[in-house]
Design an enzyme around this catalytic site. Sequence first.
Site, short mmCIF file in Angstrom:
data_model
loop_
_atom_site.label_atom_id
_atom_site.label_comp_id
_atom_site.label_asym_id
_atom_site.label_seq_id
_atom_site.Cartn_x
_atom_site.Cartn_y
_atom_site.Cartn_z
N ARG A 187 0.82 -1.22 0.00
CA ARG A 187 0.00 0.00 0.00
C ARG A 187 0.85 1.27 0.00
NH1 ARG A 187 -5.14 -1.45 3.79
NH2 ARG A 187 -5.82 -3.29 2.65
N ASP A 191 -15.58 8.18 9.91
CA ASP A 191 -14.47 7.25 9.65
C ASP A 191 -13.17 8.06 9.64
OD1 ASP A 191 -14.43 4.17 8.29
OD2 ASP A 191 -12.60 5.34 8.05
C1 LIG Z 1 -13.60 -3.07 7.87
S1 LIG Z 1 -14.25 -1.44 7.89
C2 LIG Z 1 -15.83 -1.72 8.66
C3 LIG Z 1 -16.94 -0.95 8.00
C4 LIG Z 1 -18.33 -1.19 8.58
N1 LIG Z 1 -18.40 -0.74 9.95
C5 LIG Z 1 -18.71 -2.63 8.46
O1 LIG Z 1 -18.73 -3.37 9.45
O2 LIG Z 1 -19.01 -3.06 7.34
C6 LIG Z 1 -13.31 -0.68 9.22
C7 LIG Z 1 -13.29 0.82 9.16
O3 LIG Z 1 -12.74 1.33 10.38
C8 LIG Z 1 -12.04 2.51 10.07
N2 LIG Z 1 -11.09 2.84 11.15
C9 LIG Z 1 -9.94 2.21 11.48
N3 LIG Z 1 -9.32 2.84 12.48
C10 LIG Z 1 -10.08 3.92 12.79
C11 LIG Z 1 -9.96 4.99 13.74
N4 LIG Z 1 -8.91 5.09 14.57
N5 LIG Z 1 -10.94 5.92 13.78
C12 LIG Z 1 -12.00 5.83 12.94
N6 LIG Z 1 -12.17 4.87 12.03
C13 LIG Z 1 -11.22 3.91 11.95
C14 LIG Z 1 -11.37 2.18 8.75
O4 LIG Z 1 -10.99 3.34 8.04
C15 LIG Z 1 -12.43 1.35 8.04
O5 LIG Z 1 -13.18 2.11 7.13
#
Ligand SMILES: C[S@@+](CC[C@H](N)C(=O)[O-])C[C@H]1O[C@@H](n2cnc3c(N)ncnc32)[C@H](O)[C@@H]1O
Length: 288
Positions: A49, A157
């Site tokens: 990445r 997010d």
């Molecule tokens: C796998 S996705 C899950 C999306 C959705 N909640 C679902 O279950 O389908 C995880 C998300 O968490 C976000 N994320 C990771 N660390 C984070 C942080 N410190 N603060 C806010 N969002 C975060 C990522 O950018 C990503 O979009």
Amino acid sequence: MTSPATAYGQEAPQEYAFNDAHFELLRKLVGKYAGISLNDTKRQLVYGRLARRIRAMNLGGFDEYCELVRDENSDEIENFINAITTNLTSFFRENHHFECLVQQVVPTLLKTNAATRRIRVWSAGCSTGEEPYSIAMALSEALGNTSGWDVKILATDIDSNVVATAAAGIYPANRQQGVSDARLKRFFMPAGGAPGSLRLKDEVRGMIRFAPLNLMEPWPFKGPFDVIFCRNVVIYFDKETQGRLFGRYADVLARHGYLFIGHSETMFGTCTRFDLIGRTTYRLAGMA
Ligand SMILES: C[S@@+](CC[C@H](N)C(=O)[O-])C[C@H]1O[C@@H](n2cnc3c(N)ncnc32)[C@H](O)[C@@H]1O
């Protein structure tokens, strides 16, 4: 050029030199900036990445990139974190939560919130928007003609790219799985552009406010939220960070509220302020 072994035992050519010191520094910074804990199995993911960023920025390699992101005021931090996050999601993912929302949560809220006629939901870690739009569709259906209710969903997010995609609310045909034909007809309209691409109607978009937010930082609101969805997010954090975050959710959740977490996540051993009341579904301790 270094050449790591692949899963097939062959040597894969690597465009940029990437050593233990680079990985250790980058993993430390991702933990510091985003709370994300990267184990050794993520080494190739980090390389792949960030090599893309190095190429796009025309840098010499990881030495230069590490120098950039070491500076916490660097403009590159946002791209760095965007590149590392994993954003997998889909409409009505883990559908049992939407069933619970309709069958249990909404009937509860119609009673507990009868005086204010307000419902507040937070999709924390909303990725490209499928989760908050699924919540909005489910709530629209469940509330039906219960007019006069003020329903708002906050969708946040850390990744600014996914928040922009979510706010646009446009999904190509291959991202519409999980949405029934009836819902496609009721809540979506042709988006123009690619054939089959659909856009959420304003009625649904208007229920949601999208904003970038790092869950590790102070939150610019106090709640109370009636429902928090934080699914498939804490899986990337260590136990201590998870416990702290769950405690903060308890602080901003209404007394009668609900918290949904992801299928491979648990609060066990990290936070005692909630009771498990269903499949990865929690209420504040004593409310079950
Ligand atoms: C796998 S996705 C899950 C999306 C959705 N909640 C679902 O279950 O389908 C995880 C998300 O968490 C976000 N994320 C990771 N660390 C984070 C942080 N410190 N603060 C806010 N969002 C975060 C990522 O950018 C990503 O979009």
